[in-house]
Design a protein around this motif. Structure first.
Motif, mmCIF file in Angstrom:
data_model
loop_
_atom_site.group_PDB
_atom_site.id
_atom_site.type_symbol
_atom_site.label_atom_id
_atom_site.label_comp_id
_atom_site.label_asym_id
_atom_site.label_seq_id
_atom_site.Cartn_x
_atom_site.Cartn_y
_atom_site.Cartn_z
ATOM 1 N N VAL A 15 -37.412 0.912 -5.434
ATOM 2 C CA VAL A 15 -36.161 0.375 -5.983
ATOM 3 C C VAL A 15 -34.964 1.157 -5.461
ATOM 4 C CG1 VAL A 15 -34.807 0.064 -8.090
ATOM 5 C CG2 VAL A 15 -37.220 -0.582 -8.060
ATOM 6 N N TYR A 16 -35.062 2.484 -5.471
ATOM 7 C CA TYR A 16 -33.936 3.318 -5.021
ATOM 8 C C TYR A 16 -33.657 3.106 -3.532
ATOM 9 C CZ TYR A 16 -31.100 7.426 -3.928
ATOM 10 O OH TYR A 16 -30.103 8.259 -3.490
ATOM 11 N N THR A 17 -34.724 3.041 -2.733
ATOM 12 C CA THR A 17 -34.555 2.791 -1.301
ATOM 13 C C THR A 17 -33.903 1.435 -1.066
ATOM 14 O OG1 THR A 17 -36.543 4.101 -0.819
ATOM 15 C CG2 THR A 17 -35.750 2.653 0.920
ATOM 16 N N SER A 18 -34.335 0.431 -1.829
ATOM 17 C CA SER A 18 -33.740 -0.900 -1.711
ATOM 18 C C SER A 18 -32.269 -0.891 -2.119
ATOM 19 C CB SER A 18 -34.513 -1.904 -2.580
ATOM 20 O OG SER A 18 -35.870 -1.970 -2.199
ATOM 21 N N GLU A 38 -51.247 9.561 -14.016
ATOM 22 C CA GLU A 38 -51.482 8.329 -13.269
ATOM 23 C C GLU A 38 -50.262 7.404 -13.339
ATOM 24 O OE1 GLU A 38 -53.502 9.578 -15.535
ATOM 25 O OE2 GLU A 38 -55.115 10.330 -14.240
ATOM 26 N N LEU A 39 -49.709 7.255 -14.547
ATOM 27 C CA LEU A 39 -48.532 6.403 -14.709
ATOM 28 C C LEU A 39 -47.326 6.985 -13.972
ATOM 29 C CD1 LEU A 39 -47.311 3.890 -15.923
ATOM 30 C CD2 LEU A 39 -46.913 5.146 -18.051
ATOM 31 N N SER A 40 -47.244 8.317 -13.909
ATOM 32 C CA SER A 40 -46.152 8.965 -13.179
ATOM 33 C C SER A 40 -46.171 8.571 -11.700
ATOM 34 C CB SER A 40 -46.251 10.483 -13.307
ATOM 35 O OG SER A 40 -45.990 10.904 -14.622
ATOM 36 N N LEU A 41 -47.362 8.511 -11.108
ATOM 37 C CA LEU A 41 -47.479 8.128 -9.697
ATOM 38 C C LEU A 41 -47.071 6.674 -9.481
ATOM 39 C CD1 LEU A 41 -50.836 9.922 -8.754
ATOM 40 C CD2 LEU A 41 -48.511 10.572 -8.088
ATOM 41 N N VAL A 42 -47.492 5.818 -10.410
ATOM 42 C CA VAL A 42 -47.111 4.402 -10.314
ATOM 43 C C VAL A 42 -45.595 4.250 -10.429
ATOM 44 C CG1 VAL A 42 -47.292 2.141 -11.418
ATOM 45 C CG2 VAL A 42 -49.328 3.586 -11.199
ATOM 46 N N LEU A 43 -44.994 4.935 -11.408
ATOM 47 C CA LEU A 43 -43.544 4.877 -11.592
ATOM 48 C C LEU A 43 -42.815 5.467 -10.394
ATOM 49 C CD1 LEU A 43 -43.221 5.842 -15.368
ATOM 50 C CD2 LEU A 43 -42.642 3.642 -14.334
ATOM 51 N N PHE A 44 -43.363 6.532 -9.825
ATOM 52 C CA PHE A 44 -42.744 7.127 -8.640
ATOM 53 C C PHE A 44 -42.665 6.117 -7.504
ATOM 54 C CE2 PHE A 44 -43.118 9.098 -4.477
ATOM 55 C CZ PHE A 44 -42.063 9.997 -4.491
ATOM 56 N N ALA A 75 -31.533 8.904 -9.854
ATOM 57 C CA ALA A 75 -32.803 8.502 -9.237
ATOM 58 C C ALA A 75 -33.517 9.622 -8.479
ATOM 59 C CB ALA A 75 -32.572 7.296 -8.323
ATOM 60 N N PRO A 76 -32.860 10.392 -7.585
ATOM 61 C CA PRO A 76 -33.586 11.449 -6.874
ATOM 62 C C PRO A 76 -34.201 12.490 -7.821
ATOM 63 C CG PRO A 76 -31.503 11.001 -5.783
ATOM 64 C CD PRO A 76 -31.475 10.255 -7.084
ATOM 65 N N LYS A 77 -33.473 12.871 -8.859
ATOM 66 C CA LYS A 77 -33.995 13.839 -9.827
ATOM 67 C C LYS A 77 -35.187 13.258 -10.584
ATOM 68 C CE LYS A 77 -34.114 17.390 -12.667
ATOM 69 N NZ LYS A 77 -34.886 18.588 -12.253
ATOM 70 N N VAL A 78 -35.106 11.983 -10.953
ATOM 71 C CA VAL A 78 -36.217 11.330 -11.652
ATOM 72 C C VAL A 78 -37.455 11.307 -10.760
ATOM 73 C CG1 VAL A 78 -37.049 9.150 -12.610
ATOM 74 C CG2 VAL A 78 -34.726 9.911 -13.105
ATOM 75 N N LEU A 132 -43.160 13.881 -10.098
ATOM 76 C CA LEU A 132 -44.217 14.596 -9.380
ATOM 77 C C LEU A 132 -44.322 16.048 -9.812
ATOM 78 C CD1 LEU A 132 -43.633 13.211 -5.755
ATOM 79 C CD2 LEU A 132 -45.184 12.348 -7.520
ATOM 80 N N SER A 133 -43.523 16.448 -10.806
ATOM 81 C CA SER A 133 -43.498 17.845 -11.249
ATOM 82 C C SER A 133 -44.102 17.982 -12.640
ATOM 83 C CB SER A 133 -42.053 18.372 -11.266
ATOM 84 O OG SER A 133 -41.432 18.193 -10.006
ATOM 85 N N ARG A 134 -44.679 19.139 -12.877
ATOM 86 C CA ARG A 134 -45.209 19.416 -14.217
ATOM 87 C C ARG A 134 -44.088 19.817 -15.168
ATOM 88 N NH1 ARG A 134 -50.517 19.291 -14.681
ATOM 89 N NH2 ARG A 134 -51.838 19.458 -12.831
ATOM 90 N N THR A 135 -43.131 20.591 -14.668
ATOM 91 C CA THR A 135 -41.984 20.996 -15.486
ATOM 92 C C THR A 135 -40.753 20.228 -15.027
ATOM 93 O OG1 THR A 135 -41.528 22.846 -13.975
ATOM 94 C CG2 THR A 135 -42.915 23.299 -15.907
ATOM 95 N N LYS A 136 -40.069 19.648 -15.976
ATOM 96 C CA LYS A 136 -38.901 18.811 -15.675
ATOM 97 C C LYS A 136 -37.676 19.480 -16.275
ATOM 98 C CE LYS A 136 -41.867 14.705 -16.088
ATOM 99 N NZ LYS A 136 -43.104 15.501 -16.206
ATOM 100 N N THR A 137 -37.051 20.352 -15.511
ATOM 101 C CA THR A 137 -35.929 21.129 -16.035
ATOM 102 C C THR A 137 -34.672 20.886 -15.215
ATOM 103 O OG1 THR A 137 -36.472 23.058 -14.641
ATOM 104 C CG2 THR A 137 -37.488 22.947 -16.835
#
Length: 311
Positions: free
Chosen positions: A34-37, A22-28, A78-81, A86-91
């Motif tokens: 922020v990145y778009t701005s 849930e927090l991942s979606l909020v942060l996304f 930012a794009p990788k973050v 939205l990913s389960r594995t962050k590699t």
């Protein structure tokens, strides 16, 4: 440890910003905004400075370069973050990690050198107003910008050349959400104390001394302004205040990250997010909201590019 005695890891795994879905979606959503701005705000500055002839001055020429750096620097992480949230594995692959670090330090170094050039520009404008245009000619400004990028390149090459020979044979979980020297150095399968001290002196000490030098420089500039009067003095003070704010925003997180032992602290992720994502979006806000000349130029550009009201 010899190259033949270990197998280098093929990829690294990021711990990320949070494990909560849930927090991942909020942060996304927040970081996407922020990145778009960041991209749109800095692009607006670049277009305005390019299209408005009244802004074809050394100060705005240097500000446009800073906007290019802000977009590029933010795009390193930012794009990788956003994808990882939205990913389960962050590699990230080993080569991808090294590449990210290379461009992170290249652009970060160029950013710091560019802020120094901007301080030099303000000093020349205030101390030698009659010769300012001659001293800060377009050719000299271009040379200073190129020197800033070369300085960032040299700084980055030093970091990577110190890291690459290290053996990375087992631990591959990066304590964070992007590759940087403090996190990756801890994963080496060897004693890195001497190298850590070297990098702290290279990054942290130099950043601290450079920050103090810039603050002293702006203090001298503001002191010189006491002998000025009128609208020019007010505009110069406003510009210098903006510069000091941006310098502080860039250097304080940098000093926090690199001028101490490379051990994890609770504030690390918050500072890293501020350092890599938040600060690049603040720069255009600082330089436009406090700058009447820039706001006027943007309004003129809007009228020029807007639909004609004539039939």
């Amino acid at each position: 440890m010899e190259e033949g005695n270990y197998t280098r890891v093929k990829e690294f795994i990021f711990q990320g910003l949070t494990q909560s879905r849930e927090l991942s979606l909020v942060l996304f959503l927040f970081l996407f905004l922020v990145y778009t701005s960041t991209v749109m705000g800095n692009l607006l500055i670049m277009v305005t400075v390019t299209c408005e002839s009244r802004l074809h001055t050394p100060m705005y020429f240097l500000l446009r370069n800073l906007s290019v750096l802000d977009i590029c620097f933010s795009s390193i992480t930012a794009p990788k973050v956003l994808v990882d949230l939205l990913s389960r594995t962050k590699t990230i692959s080993f080569n991808g990690c090294i590449t990210q670090m290379f461009f992170f330090h290249l652009l970060g170094g160029a950013d710091i050198f560019s802020l120094s050039v901007m301080a030099f520009d303000r000093y020349m404008a205030i101390s030698k107003p009659l010769h300012y245009v001659t001293i800060m000619s377009r050719g000299r400004c271009t040379a200073l910008i190129v020197a800033s990028w070369v300085g960032g390149f040299v700084h980055s090459i030093v970091q990577i050349s110190l890291l690459l020979p290290l053996p990375f044979c087992g631990p591959n979980v990066v304590d964070g959400f992007y590759c940087d020297v403090p996190q990756v150095l801890k994963l080496a399968c060897t004693d890195t104390l001497v190298l850590e001290v070297l990098m702290i002196s290279n990054n942290g000490l130099i950043s601290t001394l450079w920050f103090v030098f810039l603050l002293v420089s702006y203090t001298v500039i503001l002191t010189m302004l006491r002998s000025h009067a009128g609208e020019g003095r007010r505009k110069a003070i406003s510009t210098c205040t903006s510069h000091i704010t941006v310098v502080t925003l860039h250097f304080v997180p940098c000093i926090y990250v690199y001028a101490r032992p490379f051990t994890a602290l609770p504030m690390d992720r918050a500072v890293s997010i501020t350092f890599t994502v938040i600060i690049p979006v603040l720069n255009p806000m600082i330089y436009t909201l406090r700058n009447q000349e820039m706001k006027s130029a943007m309004r003129r550009l809007k009228r020029r590019l807007g639909p004609s009201k004539k039939e």
